[in-house]
Scaffold this motif. Structure first.
Motif, short mmCIF file in Angstrom:
data_model
loop_
_atom_site.label_atom_id
_atom_site.label_comp_id
_atom_site.label_asym_id
_atom_site.label_seq_id
_atom_site.Cartn_x
_atom_site.Cartn_y
_atom_site.Cartn_z
N VAL A 39 0.81 -1.21 0.00
CA VAL A 39 0.00 0.00 0.00
C VAL A 39 0.85 1.27 0.00
O VAL A 39 0.40 2.34 -0.43
N MET A 40 2.10 1.16 0.45
CA MET A 40 2.97 2.33 0.50
C MET A 40 3.71 2.58 -0.82
O MET A 40 4.26 3.65 -1.03
N GLU A 41 3.70 1.57 -1.70
CA GLU A 41 4.48 1.67 -2.92
C GLU A 41 3.66 1.53 -4.20
O GLU A 41 3.97 2.16 -5.22
N ASP A 42 2.63 0.71 -4.18
CA ASP A 42 1.93 0.31 -5.40
C ASP A 42 0.62 1.07 -5.60
O ASP A 42 0.07 1.66 -4.66
N VAL A 63 -0.48 7.58 16.80
CA VAL A 63 -1.54 6.69 16.34
C VAL A 63 -2.91 7.34 16.49
O VAL A 63 -3.78 7.21 15.63
N ALA A 64 -3.12 8.09 17.59
CA ALA A 64 -4.40 8.76 17.78
C ALA A 64 -4.63 9.84 16.74
O ALA A 64 -5.74 10.03 16.26
N ALA A 65 -3.56 10.54 16.36
CA ALA A 65 -3.69 11.58 15.36
C ALA A 65 -4.06 11.00 13.99
O ALA A 65 -4.98 11.48 13.31
N SER A 66 -3.36 9.97 13.58
CA SER A 66 -3.61 9.40 12.25
C SER A 66 -4.93 8.63 12.19
O SER A 66 -5.65 8.69 11.19
N LYS A 67 -5.27 7.93 13.26
CA LYS A 67 -6.54 7.21 13.27
C LYS A 67 -7.72 8.18 13.44
O LYS A 67 -8.82 7.93 12.93
N GLY A 68 -7.49 9.27 14.17
CA GLY A 68 -8.53 10.29 14.27
C GLY A 68 -8.87 10.88 12.92
O GLY A 68 -10.03 11.20 12.62
N ALA A 69 -7.85 11.03 12.07
CA ALA A 69 -8.09 11.51 10.70
C ALA A 69 -8.98 10.54 9.94
O ALA A 69 -9.86 10.96 9.16
N ILE A 70 -8.81 9.25 10.17
CA ILE A 70 -9.65 8.24 9.52
C ILE A 70 -11.11 8.40 9.93
O ILE A 70 -12.02 8.33 9.10
N GLU A 71 -11.35 8.63 11.21
CA GLU A 71 -12.72 8.78 11.69
C GLU A 71 -13.42 9.97 11.04
O GLU A 71 -14.56 9.87 10.58
N GLY A 72 -12.73 11.10 10.98
CA GLY A 72 -13.32 12.28 10.35
C GLY A 72 -13.55 12.07 8.87
O GLY A 72 -14.60 12.44 8.32
N PHE A 73 -12.58 11.47 8.20
CA PHE A 73 -12.69 11.17 6.77
C PHE A 73 -13.87 10.25 6.50
O PHE A 73 -14.66 10.47 5.57
N ALA A 74 -14.01 9.21 7.31
CA ALA A 74 -15.07 8.23 7.09
C ALA A 74 -16.45 8.85 7.22
O ALA A 74 -17.36 8.55 6.41
N LYS A 116 5.21 9.55 9.00
CA LYS A 116 5.23 8.13 8.62
C LYS A 116 3.92 7.44 9.01
O LYS A 116 3.33 6.70 8.20
N ASP A 117 3.45 7.67 10.23
CA ASP A 117 2.21 7.04 10.67
C ASP A 117 1.01 7.59 9.90
O ASP A 117 0.07 6.85 9.57
N MET A 118 1.03 8.88 9.61
CA MET A 118 -0.07 9.46 8.83
C MET A 118 -0.09 8.89 7.42
O MET A 118 -1.15 8.63 6.85
N GLN A 119 1.07 8.67 6.85
CA GLN A 119 1.15 8.13 5.49
C GLN A 119 0.59 6.71 5.45
O GLN A 119 -0.19 6.37 4.56
N LEU A 120 0.97 5.88 6.41
CA LEU A 120 0.51 4.49 6.42
C LEU A 120 -0.97 4.39 6.78
O LEU A 120 -1.75 3.72 6.11
N ASN A 121 -1.36 5.05 7.86
CA ASN A 121 -2.72 4.89 8.37
C ASN A 121 -3.77 5.65 7.58
O ASN A 121 -4.87 5.15 7.37
N PHE A 122 -3.42 6.85 7.13
CA PHE A 122 -4.44 7.72 6.54
C PHE A 122 -4.27 7.97 5.05
O PHE A 122 -5.15 7.68 4.25
N PHE A 123 -3.13 8.51 4.63
CA PHE A 123 -3.00 8.91 3.23
C PHE A 123 -3.04 7.70 2.29
O PHE A 123 -3.57 7.80 1.17
N SER A 124 -2.52 6.57 2.71
CA SER A 124 -2.61 5.38 1.87
C SER A 124 -4.05 4.92 1.72
O SER A 124 -4.47 4.44 0.66
#
Length: 230
Positions: free
Chosen positions: A48-51, A133-144, A87-95
């Motif tokens: 998910v980080m490369e492809d 982790v809370a910052a990047s996962k919190g972004a997921i909740e708002g996005f969803a 790094k955590d934002m890239q893996l958890n949210f932007f990807s």
């Protein structure tokens, strides 16, 4: 038979979800490894980080999407650098955003697609050492929630927010029975979660039984987010 795509799904919670779904659905798993994947599941090599997800040979219509990649980076804020947050934002949210954006045409081809993402109890309950982790996962909740509002009723979007679950990702935190027992005592249900606890809820959210549920963050956390442990 529905077409379900899991990003990640070769181990842990993703694997448990894929195995449950494969009994009655056409399941595709896109992940870096295939060691644990059943023959009943269609596997795609994917990082998910490369492809780019568009390069995979997927069905024209995707009825369900589960995004599993994530991180547990528990360190004091003073010891973290900006690069750790990036790094955590890239893996958890932007990807996640990249994958969803590329799959919108296939999700729209389904009668009513269901998307399931993962957060953490630490977004709702402030916990020490969980800032990245809370910052990047919190972004997921708002996005969803925003995505669910924008695309209803075409497809549904929900988030599962677990507490500590006994998976390979959490192996360092649960490396002994003593640690498992100690962590379990923090929860009203007096145990840590299992892969099957989370998989059961994910499968429900992907099914027609949850067709009136969207835009929700569902705590599967042994009561930690709403109750005090005795």
């Amino acid at each position: 038979m529905k077409n379900i795509l899991l990003i990640g799904g070769s181990y842990g919670i993703g694997q448990a979800i894929a195995n449950r779904l494969s009994e009655t659905n056409n399941v595709h798993v896109a992940s870096r490894t295939s060691d644990q994947i059943s023959e009943a599941i269609t596997y795609h090599t994917f990082d998910v980080m490369e492809d780019e997800i568009a390069t995979l040979k997927l069905p024209d219509a995707i009825d369900g999407l589960v995004f599993c990649p994530g991180s547990i980076n528990l360190r004091p804020f003073a010891a973290l650098k900006l690069a750790d947050f990036e790094k955590d934002m890239q893996l958890n949210f932007f990807s996640l955003v990249k994958v969803v954006k590329a799959l919108i045409p296939k999700l729209k081809q389904a009668e009513q697609a269901s998307l399931v993402f993962f957060s953490t109890v630490a977004v709702k309950v402030g916990m020490p050492y969980h800032t990245t982790v809370a910052a990047s996962k919190g972004a997921i909740e708002g996005f969803a929630k925003a995505l669910a509002a924008e695309y209803a009723p075409s497809f549904r979007v929900n988030v599962i927010a677990p507490s500590l679950t006994d998976t390979p990702l959490a192996s360092k935190l649960l490396s002994s029975e003593e640690k498992k027992e100690k962590m379990g005592e923090r929860h009203p249900m007096k145990r840590v979660g299992t892969e099957e606890d989370i998989a059961a809820v994910a499968v429900f959210l992907l099914s027609d039984d949850s067709s009136w549920i969207t835009g929700q963050v569902i705590g599967v956390d042994g009561g930690m987010s709403t109750l005090q442990a005795k």
